[in-house]
Scaffold this active site. Sequence first.
Site, PDB file in Angstrom:
ATOM      1  N   GLY A   1     -54.075 -14.140  23.613  1.00  0.00           N
ATOM      2  CA  GLY A   1     -53.566 -14.764  22.494  1.00  0.00           C
ATOM      3  C   GLY A   1     -52.913 -13.950  21.453  1.00  0.00           C
TER       4      GLY A   1
ATOM      5  NE  ARG B   1     -42.766   1.484  21.086  1.00  0.00           N
ATOM      6  CZ  ARG B   1     -42.500   2.645  21.923  1.00  0.00           C
ATOM      7  NH1 ARG B   1     -42.203   3.800  21.243  1.00  0.00           N
ATOM      8  NH2 ARG B   1     -42.732   2.544  23.042  1.00  0.00           N
TER       9      ARG B   1
ATOM     10  CB  CYS C   1     -47.581  -9.896  19.941  1.00  0.00           C
ATOM     11  SG  CYS C   1     -47.632  -9.246  18.304  1.00  0.00           S
TER      12      CYS C   1
ATOM     13  NE  ARG D   1     -51.282  -4.934  26.698  1.00  0.00           N
ATOM     14  CZ  ARG D   1     -52.594  -4.588  26.959  1.00  0.00           C
ATOM     15  NH1 ARG D   1     -52.613  -3.917  28.233  1.00  0.00           N
ATOM     16  NH2 ARG D   1     -53.545  -5.189  26.420  1.00  0.00           N
TER      17      ARG D   1
ATOM     18  CE  LYS E   1     -43.988  -4.910  19.750  1.00  0.00           C
ATOM     19  NZ  LYS E   1     -44.818  -5.136  18.779  1.00  0.00           N
TER      20      LYS E   1
ATOM     21  CG  ASP F   1     -45.244 -10.529   0.257  1.00  0.00           C
ATOM     22  OD1 ASP F   1     -45.592 -10.075   1.326  1.00  0.00           O
ATOM     23  OD2 ASP F   1     -45.629 -11.650   0.315  1.00  0.00           O
TER      24      ASP F   1
ATOM     25  NE  ARG G   1     -61.254 -12.265  25.685  1.00  0.00           N
ATOM     26  CZ  ARG G   1     -59.961 -12.282  25.992  1.00  0.00           C
ATOM     27  NH1 ARG G   1     -59.554 -11.700  27.164  1.00  0.00           N
ATOM     28  NH2 ARG G   1     -59.526 -13.509  25.500  1.00  0.00           N
TER      29      ARG G   1
ATOM     30  CB  THR H   1     -41.390  -8.652  17.487  1.00  0.00           C
ATOM     31  OG1 THR H   1     -42.354  -7.651  16.917  1.00  0.00           O
ATOM     32  CG2 THR H   1     -40.925  -8.543  18.913  1.00  0.00           C
TER      33      THR H   1
HETATM   34  N1  LIG Z   1     -49.200  -7.916  13.257  1.00  0.00           N
HETATM   35  C1  LIG Z   1     -49.109  -7.217  14.311  1.00  0.00           C
HETATM   36  O1  LIG Z   1     -49.857  -6.794  14.933  1.00  0.00           O
HETATM   37  C2  LIG Z   1     -47.569  -6.994  14.532  1.00  0.00           C
HETATM   38  C3  LIG Z   1     -47.286  -6.033  15.582  1.00  0.00           C
HETATM   39  C4  LIG Z   1     -46.020  -5.793  15.768  1.00  0.00           C
HETATM   40  C5  LIG Z   1     -45.107  -6.358  15.011  1.00  0.00           C
HETATM   41  N2  LIG Z   1     -45.437  -7.468  14.365  1.00  0.00           N
HETATM   42  C6  LIG Z   1     -44.196  -7.890  13.704  1.00  0.00           C
HETATM   43  O2  LIG Z   1     -44.152  -7.935  12.295  1.00  0.00           O
HETATM   44  C7  LIG Z   1     -43.681  -8.774  11.685  1.00  0.00           C
HETATM   45  C8  LIG Z   1     -44.651  -9.163  10.293  1.00  0.00           C
HETATM   46  O3  LIG Z   1     -45.839  -9.247  10.762  1.00  0.00           O
HETATM   47  P1  LIG Z   1     -47.213  -9.202   9.781  1.00  0.00           P
HETATM   48  O4  LIG Z   1     -48.244  -9.118  10.818  1.00  0.00           O
HETATM   49  O5  LIG Z   1     -47.127  -7.989   9.136  1.00  0.00           O
HETATM   50  O6  LIG Z   1     -47.309 -10.510   9.272  1.00  0.00           O
HETATM   51  P2  LIG Z   1     -48.175 -10.995   7.935  1.00  0.00           P
HETATM   52  O7  LIG Z   1     -48.246 -12.244   8.096  1.00  0.00           O
HETATM   53  O8  LIG Z   1     -49.214 -10.133   7.988  1.00  0.00           O
HETATM   54  O9  LIG Z   1     -47.399 -10.451   6.709  1.00  0.00           O
HETATM   55  C9  LIG Z   1     -46.095 -11.172   6.219  1.00  0.00           C
HETATM   56  C10 LIG Z   1     -46.012 -10.788   4.796  1.00  0.00           C
HETATM   57  O10 LIG Z   1     -44.609 -11.344   4.623  1.00  0.00           O
HETATM   58  C11 LIG Z   1     -44.598 -12.084   3.222  1.00  0.00           C
HETATM   59  N3  LIG Z   1     -43.333 -13.024   3.369  1.00  0.00           N
HETATM   60  C12 LIG Z   1     -43.245 -14.147   3.988  1.00  0.00           C
HETATM   61  N4  LIG Z   1     -42.176 -14.459   3.856  1.00  0.00           N
HETATM   62  C13 LIG Z   1     -41.381 -13.803   3.001  1.00  0.00           C
HETATM   63  C14 LIG Z   1     -39.944 -13.762   2.444  1.00  0.00           C
HETATM   64  N5  LIG Z   1     -39.230 -14.654   2.762  1.00  0.00           N
HETATM   65  N6  LIG Z   1     -39.814 -12.692   1.661  1.00  0.00           N
HETATM   66  C15 LIG Z   1     -40.624 -11.831   1.258  1.00  0.00           C
HETATM   67  N7  LIG Z   1     -41.933 -11.699   1.863  1.00  0.00           N
HETATM   68  C16 LIG Z   1     -42.207 -12.573   2.775  1.00  0.00           C
HETATM   69  C17 LIG Z   1     -45.747 -12.730   3.572  1.00  0.00           C
HETATM   70  O11 LIG Z   1     -46.326 -13.299   2.140  1.00  0.00           O
HETATM   71  C18 LIG Z   1     -46.760 -11.797   4.047  1.00  0.00           C
HETATM   72  O12 LIG Z   1     -47.475 -11.137   2.995  1.00  0.00           O
HETATM   73  C19 LIG Z   1     -43.540  -9.931  12.464  1.00  0.00           C
HETATM   74  O13 LIG Z   1     -42.152 -10.161  12.808  1.00  0.00           O
HETATM   75  C20 LIG Z   1     -44.322  -9.506  13.711  1.00  0.00           C
HETATM   76  O14 LIG Z   1     -43.719 -10.128  14.866  1.00  0.00           O
HETATM   77  C21 LIG Z   1     -46.586  -7.820  13.971  1.00  0.00           C
END
Ligand SMILES: NC(=O)c1ccc[n+]([C@@H]2O[C@H](COP(=O)([O-])OP(=O)(O)OC[C@H]3O[C@@H](n4cnc5c(N)ncnc54)[C@H](O)[C@@H]3O)[C@@H](O)[C@H]2O)c1
Length: 448
Positions: free
Chosen positions: A278, A173, A281, A234, A227, A50, A427, A142
């Site tokens: 909101g 997912r 996603c 939805r 995905k 990270d 809601r 995603t």
């Molecule tokens: N949160 C959800 O509910 C969810 C669900 C399905 C898919 N996703 C997908 O998962 C992915 C990640 O989402 P998240 O919710 O975990 O994000 P998040 O914001 O919670 O975490 C992302 C992490 O990545 C780190 N980061 C940013 N740039 C970086 C880099 N260049 N190198 C290394 N680390 C880096 C950030 O510091 C952070 O800790 C997204 O693409 C999102 O579309 C999220």
Amino acid sequence: MVKLLGMSREDVREAIKNGDVTIAVYGLGKMGLPLAAVFADNGAKVIGVDINERVVNSVNNGENHIKEEPGLDELVKKNVEAGRLKATTDGILAAKKADVMIILVPTLADDRGNLKLESVYDVAEKISKGLEKGDIVITEATMPPGTTESLIPILEKSGLKLGDFGLAHAPERTMTGTAIRDITGQYPKIVGASDERTLEAVIGIYETINRKGVIPMSSIKAAEAVKVFEGIYRDVNIALANELALWCEEHGLDAIEIFNAANTQPYCHLHMPGAGVGGHCIPIYPWFVINLAKKTNVRLIRTAREINDSMPRHVVELTVRALNDAGKPMKGSKILVLGLTFRGGVKEFTKSPAIDVIRELKEWGAEVYAYDPLCTREDAERFGAKWKEDFKDVDAIVIVTDHREFKTLDLKEIAAEVRTKVIVDGRNVIHPEEAKKLGFIYKGVGRV
Ligand SMILES: NC(=O)c1ccc[n+]([C@@H]2O[C@H](COP(=O)([O-])OP(=O)(O)OC[C@H]3O[C@@H](n4cnc5c(N)ncnc54)[C@H](O)[C@@H]3O)[C@@H](O)[C@H]2O)c1
């Protein structure tokens, strides 16, 4: 170190369980940290990468910073103590050490789905500097179909050609709050890969952690589409529920009563209408498909977006009408918005309907207050509302988020505290009859 490319899925599972495989997970956020911890818990040596030093330090101290995720505290602590989970800011070194690199960094998009893929490309650059023959790179973030393959030229800067290394997409997912449950087997994992050998190895990788197994797709692009389509399904279905709810309001019918009855038929799955959609996603993924459409008109997907985006305004209109019934003008009324986050139980504000509701209420001249059990005074002020933890002198309560706490509101106590008994439920968390019995003027999306 063991190179998984060319191994059978059974051998891959065995190698991971025996601790012979190193997996680097890039991005230790809401999705990445649970995934890293689950792989470590199943035997892999995991390097979490990270750019945020605080995140890296806390993980190395055995601490979990994703508090909304049940079970993650123990999983991180246990696997850090066992030496299977480590974190670093050095993405190149991690790539050198790892056999499998998983990209799970944010893919942020604007309101029209225009992606900022800088973090994905940044990770790919770093991986290219540590990539070795036999390694496998997997994207889980995603992305619009086609994005994973756009990383090939970057990864080939390593001097290797695709085929020397494998590339795959295995979409995350899940959502915050249920990540561990989902990663370990609530649904099968979807996987698409650059060739048969990569597909076989990646199936083995995910079979190690997912009890429901893996669905192999014919291509990386098809896996990316899965995905995105789930999110669009939805969005379109919520839009349908919202449109029918508006129609019900017009005809004095209760949409929820009708939906519940209709859904007893196995072919009908009417969703819940509400104050809007909101998060980063569901309101964003439709744009991935809209933006890539060439000849297809995609008008249903576009219209669904428009309908869902119009719902915060509808909630404000319901508030105007409810106040009107109470003989109060909106101008100067004290409105308490309950909920700032886009959904219950998660502190995430991206495209939260509450932001539009607050803005529009203020445009009407209302004095707008807000409360959210997950938020602070500063959060409310950021969106233009004053923080308020009681119901004193309130002229209308507007529920925008389905937090658990709002489902158990003591309406009797509230009735004694407010100045005007008006409640607008965006809601469907309040029983209309109970509210009305206590003398509230009640309005809800799709309710009589
Ligand atoms: N949160 C959800 O509910 C969810 C669900 C399905 C898919 N996703 C997908 O998962 C992915 C990640 O989402 P998240 O919710 O975990 O994000 P998040 O914001 O919670 O975490 C992302 C992490 O990545 C780190 N980061 C940013 N740039 C970086 C880099 N260049 N190198 C290394 N680390 C880096 C950030 O510091 C952070 O800790 C997204 O693409 C999102 O579309 C999220």
